[in-house]
Design an enzyme around this catalytic site. Structure first.
Site, PDB file in Angstrom:
ATOM      1  N   ASP A 144      25.239  38.365  12.534  1.00 42.55           N
ATOM      2  CA  ASP A 144      25.137  39.723  12.259  1.00 42.55           C
ATOM      3  C   ASP A 144      24.221  40.473  13.231  1.00 42.55           C
ATOM      4  O   ASP A 144      23.823  41.715  12.805  1.00 42.55           O
ATOM      5  CB  ASP A 144      24.959  40.186  10.824  1.00 42.55           C
ATOM      6  N   GLU A 145      23.686  39.893  14.106  1.00 43.22           N
ATOM      7  CA  GLU A 145      22.758  40.525  15.173  1.00 43.22           C
ATOM      8  C   GLU A 145      23.106  40.342  16.391  1.00 43.22           C
ATOM      9  O   GLU A 145      23.596  39.280  17.046  1.00 43.22           O
ATOM     10  CB  GLU A 145      21.341  39.722  15.226  1.00 43.22           C
TER      11      GLU A 145
END
Length: 435
Positions: A144-145
């Protein structure tokens, strides 16, 4: 300029893309050790195609299971830990790594959801493709980054507007909220993202960075763990501003100290990693205490099959196999073996069986965790063989490749060996013979 993009409460947000009733209420996604790989029941599992760090490989959709089916065990006890909580849940004190039982005591109205890993990875891949279209260089740092390098592409005076454009596009196309930090270096952008949350954009100019950093506690900087915090505090270093004034000290610690100092100060921190070379591949599971050695051996074989599938998907040839056994008493046993063979499933399973039997140092104690790892990747042409071993390995590799093709098409569980089925073997000698 660098952007750091972090999806807000990603697992919860992912479920909200499918269910509007989850919006604006306390929600959390909880996880349990994925033990259904040991089950004889049919399950649908996928293999992740994401390449970022901290990205799991074997994906199972538990999302359709009810609370009782997933979080309540056969004894009626609530199990699992919080992996992601919404901001509404965090207001009640619900945090990541907290037990589900404790979270429900803090927030009785908390909506607990079982995980849907294929959904998370599908959305992550879609976001990576979207960002790759909009930004010249993108690094997937985790599921998610992401980092984006916009130097020479977006001017400093336009970078905030560009960040808001990305936010709007991601929300419109993927229905996901995201926070974006902007700085002249990678890890400062990552730090700044924490001050952009939730669902915001924050940009700190280079000339304003010292003022911004001076009072921030060292624990907030990415990569400074508890052990390093204690070390720094021993030198009177409590804030990021203190670090900047201790260059000689950090440089005396050689590479680790130099790298940390440079990251905090935004020096030479401009390298995006677009493809991470794996140094090892592993799989492991934690479970309730098991005394039955036949069952433990069966689980070693199942884990070996999964790890073999992942190794073949990764197109590597490991020369070192390792096992770690953890007992209920918290005692650990680990060992490894080096090989000089073309990787194949049958030999790998045999080696892992032997490693387990030889390193089960407390055979009367219960086991709570098994971990298998392969490393030391090489190429077959670099091996030294006698001709008989080579011909045998080629045949075994061909069989492994055929199994791989079937599992690619029909799932990793489509073909199992007899040793993976639940059976009773009378003693250790029988187990060795079965090998």
């Amino acid at each position: 300029m660098f952007l750091h993009l972090d999806l807000d409460c990603f697992f919860v947000s992912a479920h909200r893309t499918l269910d509007n009733s989850l919006k604006n209420i306390p929600v959390a996604v909880g996880g349990r050790s994925n033990l259904n790989i040991f089950s004889t029941k049919k399950e649908v599992r996928k293999i992740s195609e994401n390449n970022g760090a901290f990205v799991s490989t074997i994906l199972t959709n538990e999302g359709e299971k009810t609370f009782n089916d997933y979080f309540v065990d056969e004894n009626g006890k609530i199990r699992g830990i919080i992996t992601t909580s919404s901001y509404e849940a965090r207001e009640f004190g619900v945090k990541t790594a907290m037990s589900v039982n404790e979270a429900l005591k803090l927030c009785p109205n908390l909506k607990m959801i079982s995980p849907n890993y294929p959904l998370y990875h599908e959305l992550s891949q879609k976001l990576y493709k979207l960002l790759s279209y909009e930004i010249p260089l993108v690094e997937q740092f985790s599921i998610d980054e992401f980092f984006g390098d916009v130097r020479g592409y977006i001017g400093e005076e336009e970078v905030v507007e560009f960040a808001y454009y990305l936010k709007e596009k991601i929300l419109k196309e993927l229905k996901l909220p995201i926070s974006i930090g902007i700085a002249h270096s990678k890890y400062l952008a990552k730090l700044i993202t924490e001050y952009a949350k939730p669902d915001g954009v924050r940009y700190i100019k280079k000339e304003d960075m010292d003022e911004f950093l001076k009072d921030i506690p060292i624990k907030e900087f990415p990569g400074i763990g508890k052990g390093y915090q204690q070390k720094l505090q021993g030198y009177g270093i409590k804030t990021l501003g203190d670090i900047k004034n201790k260059k000689n000290l950090f440089y005396s610690w050689k590479k680790p100290g130099i790298d940390l100092y440079n990251r905090v100060c935004g020096i030479n921190d401009t390298q995006l990693i677009q493809q991470r070379d794996k140094k090892s591949i592993g799989i492991g599971r934690t479970f309730d205490p098991i005394y039955d050695r036949q069952e433990l051996l069966r689980r070693v074989i199942i884990l070996s099959r999964y790890l073999c599938f992942i190794v073949k998907k990764s197109d590597v040839n490991p020369l070192t196999y390792a096992i770690k056994i953890k007992y209920e008493s918290n005692t650990k046993s680990k060992n490894y073996v080096n090989v000089n063979r073309i990787f194949n499933e049958s030999d790998f399973k045999a080696k892992m069986k032997t490693l387990f039997l030889e390193n089960d140092i407390h055979p009367t104690h219960s086991v709570v965790q098994l971990n298998l790892t392969v490393s030391n990747f090489s190429k077959p042409k670099e091996f030294t063989y006698n001709i008989f071993e080579y011909e045998e390995d080629i045949k075994k590799r061909e069989l492994t490749n055929k199994l791989q093709s079937l599992r690619d098409k029909y799932g990793v569980d489509i073909i199992k060996t007899a040793s993976e089925l639940k059976e009773k073997l009378t003693n250790k000698d029988d187990i060795i013979k079965k090998r």
